[in-house]
Design an enzyme around this catalytic site. Structure first.
Site, PDB file in Angstrom:
ATOM      1  N   HIS A  18     -13.782   0.640   2.843  1.00 55.53           N
ATOM      2  CA  HIS A  18     -12.759   1.405   2.197  1.00 55.53           C
ATOM      3  C   HIS A  18     -11.766   1.797   3.496  1.00 55.53           C
ATOM      4  O   HIS A  18     -12.147   1.889   4.624  1.00 55.53           O
ATOM      5  CB  HIS A  18     -13.050   2.516   1.334  1.00 55.53           C
ATOM      6  CG  HIS A  18     -13.856   3.428   2.012  1.00 55.53           C
ATOM      7  ND1 HIS A  18     -15.059   3.803   2.111  1.00 55.53           N
ATOM      8  CD2 HIS A  18     -13.578   4.746   2.846  1.00 55.53           C
ATOM      9  CE1 HIS A  18     -15.647   4.608   2.834  1.00 55.53           C
ATOM     10  NE2 HIS A  18     -14.432   5.367   3.340  1.00 55.53           N
ATOM     11  N   ARG A  59      -5.450  10.598   2.974  1.00 51.77           N
ATOM     12  CA  ARG A  59      -5.372  12.404   2.764  1.00 51.77           C
ATOM     13  C   ARG A  59      -4.210  12.404   1.764  1.00 51.77           C
ATOM     14  O   ARG A  59      -3.095  12.017   2.330  1.00 51.77           O
ATOM     15  CB  ARG A  59      -5.372  13.175   3.981  1.00 51.77           C
ATOM     16  CG  ARG A  59      -6.539  13.052   4.846  1.00 51.77           C
ATOM     17  CD  ARG A  59      -6.555  14.100   5.995  1.00 51.77           C
ATOM     18  NE  ARG A  59      -7.837  14.070   6.618  1.00 51.77           N
ATOM     19  CZ  ARG A  59      -8.010  13.348   7.688  1.00 51.77           C
ATOM     20  NH1 ARG A  59      -7.219  12.666   8.165  1.00 51.77           N
ATOM     21  NH2 ARG A  59      -9.361  13.439   8.188  1.00 51.77           N
ATOM     22  N   GLU A 103     -10.074   5.404  -0.234  1.00 50.61           N
ATOM     23  CA  GLU A 103     -10.483   6.609  -0.778  1.00 50.61           C
ATOM     24  C   GLU A 103      -9.428   7.409  -0.662  1.00 50.61           C
ATOM     25  O   GLU A 103      -8.872   7.786   0.514  1.00 50.61           O
ATOM     26  CB  GLU A 103     -11.931   6.760   0.364  1.00 50.61           C
ATOM     27  CG  GLU A 103     -12.147   8.300   0.320  1.00 50.61           C
ATOM     28  CD  GLU A 103     -12.955   8.840   1.611  1.00 50.61           C
ATOM     29  OE1 GLU A 103     -13.025   9.711   2.035  1.00 50.61           O
ATOM     30  OE2 GLU A 103     -13.894   7.821   2.122  1.00 50.61           O
ATOM     31  N   ASN A 144      -7.957  17.747   0.130  1.00 45.75           N
ATOM     32  CA  ASN A 144      -8.480  18.985   0.444  1.00 45.75           C
ATOM     33  C   ASN A 144      -7.871  19.906  -0.008  1.00 45.75           C
ATOM     34  O   ASN A 144      -6.427  19.987  -0.182  1.00 45.75           O
ATOM     35  CB  ASN A 144      -8.221  19.152   2.162  1.00 45.75           C
ATOM     36  CG  ASN A 144      -8.942  18.154   2.905  1.00 45.75           C
ATOM     37  OD1 ASN A 144     -10.331  17.965   2.967  1.00 45.75           O
ATOM     38  ND2 ASN A 144      -8.449  16.893   3.530  1.00 45.75           N
ATOM     39  N   HIS A 197       1.075   0.744   7.279  1.00 43.41           N
ATOM     40  CA  HIS A 197       1.233   0.456   5.782  1.00 43.41           C
ATOM     41  C   HIS A 197      -0.216  -0.105   5.376  1.00 43.41           C
ATOM     42  O   HIS A 197      -0.933  -0.790   5.947  1.00 43.41           O
ATOM     43  CB  HIS A 197       2.274  -0.369   5.409  1.00 43.41           C
ATOM     44  CG  HIS A 197       2.362  -1.720   5.843  1.00 43.41           C
ATOM     45  ND1 HIS A 197       2.933  -2.103   7.208  1.00 43.41           N
ATOM     46  CD2 HIS A 197       1.683  -2.983   5.353  1.00 43.41           C
ATOM     47  CE1 HIS A 197       2.699  -3.355   7.380  1.00 43.41           C
ATOM     48  NE2 HIS A 197       2.088  -3.801   6.522  1.00 43.41           N
ATOM     49  N   GLU A 211       3.087  -2.402   1.326  1.00 44.35           N
ATOM     50  CA  GLU A 211       3.692  -3.520   1.592  1.00 44.35           C
ATOM     51  C   GLU A 211       3.256  -4.239   0.136  1.00 44.35           C
ATOM     52  O   GLU A 211       2.011  -4.667   0.219  1.00 44.35           O
ATOM     53  CB  GLU A 211       3.525  -4.178   2.865  1.00 44.35           C
ATOM     54  CG  GLU A 211       4.323  -5.574   2.720  1.00 44.35           C
ATOM     55  CD  GLU A 211       4.121  -6.239   4.305  1.00 44.35           C
ATOM     56  OE1 GLU A 211       4.809  -7.058   4.530  1.00 44.35           O
ATOM     57  OE2 GLU A 211       2.874  -5.758   4.829  1.00 44.35           O
TER      58      GLU A 211
END
Length: 132
Positions: free
Chosen positions: A5, A9, A56, A60, A74, A122
């Site tokens: 993965h 964030r 993922e 937070n 990208h 993209e």
């Protein structure tokens, strides 16, 4: 080894989940809160993690915005018909930041869409792509 993965964030998990599932058509594969660490992880992708690379999304709880910096490039997604895909993305409220067309120094047809946090994705028209 294989790639499992890539982690991004995100400032608003619900907006990001909407974008990746509704706009880009990924599936929410799993999601878990970690109260002691004050974060939530959500994994999205086009197929099961057992045999697909996924994203993922890390939220937070005490952060609602990130500076992307100048190192991030990208994520690339292959699409069958880039013109139809971009129209559908726009119709569903997505933000196309580069309309479909040939890349600057090549013939591959590309476009770019932006997620709620400003990450660029993209889109590559698979029929125009060359791997040489």
């Amino acid at each position: 080894m294989r790639m499992l993965h890539t982690m991004l964030r995100v400032g608003d998990l619900e907006k990001s989940l909407w974008f990746y599932t509704t706009i880009l058509g990924m599936n929410l594969l799993r999601q878990k809160e970690y109260p002691s660490g004050r974060f939530t992880l959500a994994f999205v992708g086009y197929g099961p993690e057992e045999n697909n690379t996924v994203l993922e999304l890390t939220h937070n709880w005490d952060v609602d915005h990130y500076e992307l910096g100048n190192a991030y490039g990208h994520i690339a997604l292959g699409v069958k018909n880039i013109f139809e895909t971009c129209e559908l993305i726009k119709k569903n409220g997505g933000n196309i930041v580069r309309e479909p067309g040939p890349m600057k120094h090549g013939k591959t047809i590309i476009a770019f869409v932006e997620d709620p946090d400003g990450y660029k994705i993209e889109l590559i028209d698979l029929s125009s792509r060359t791997l040489k």
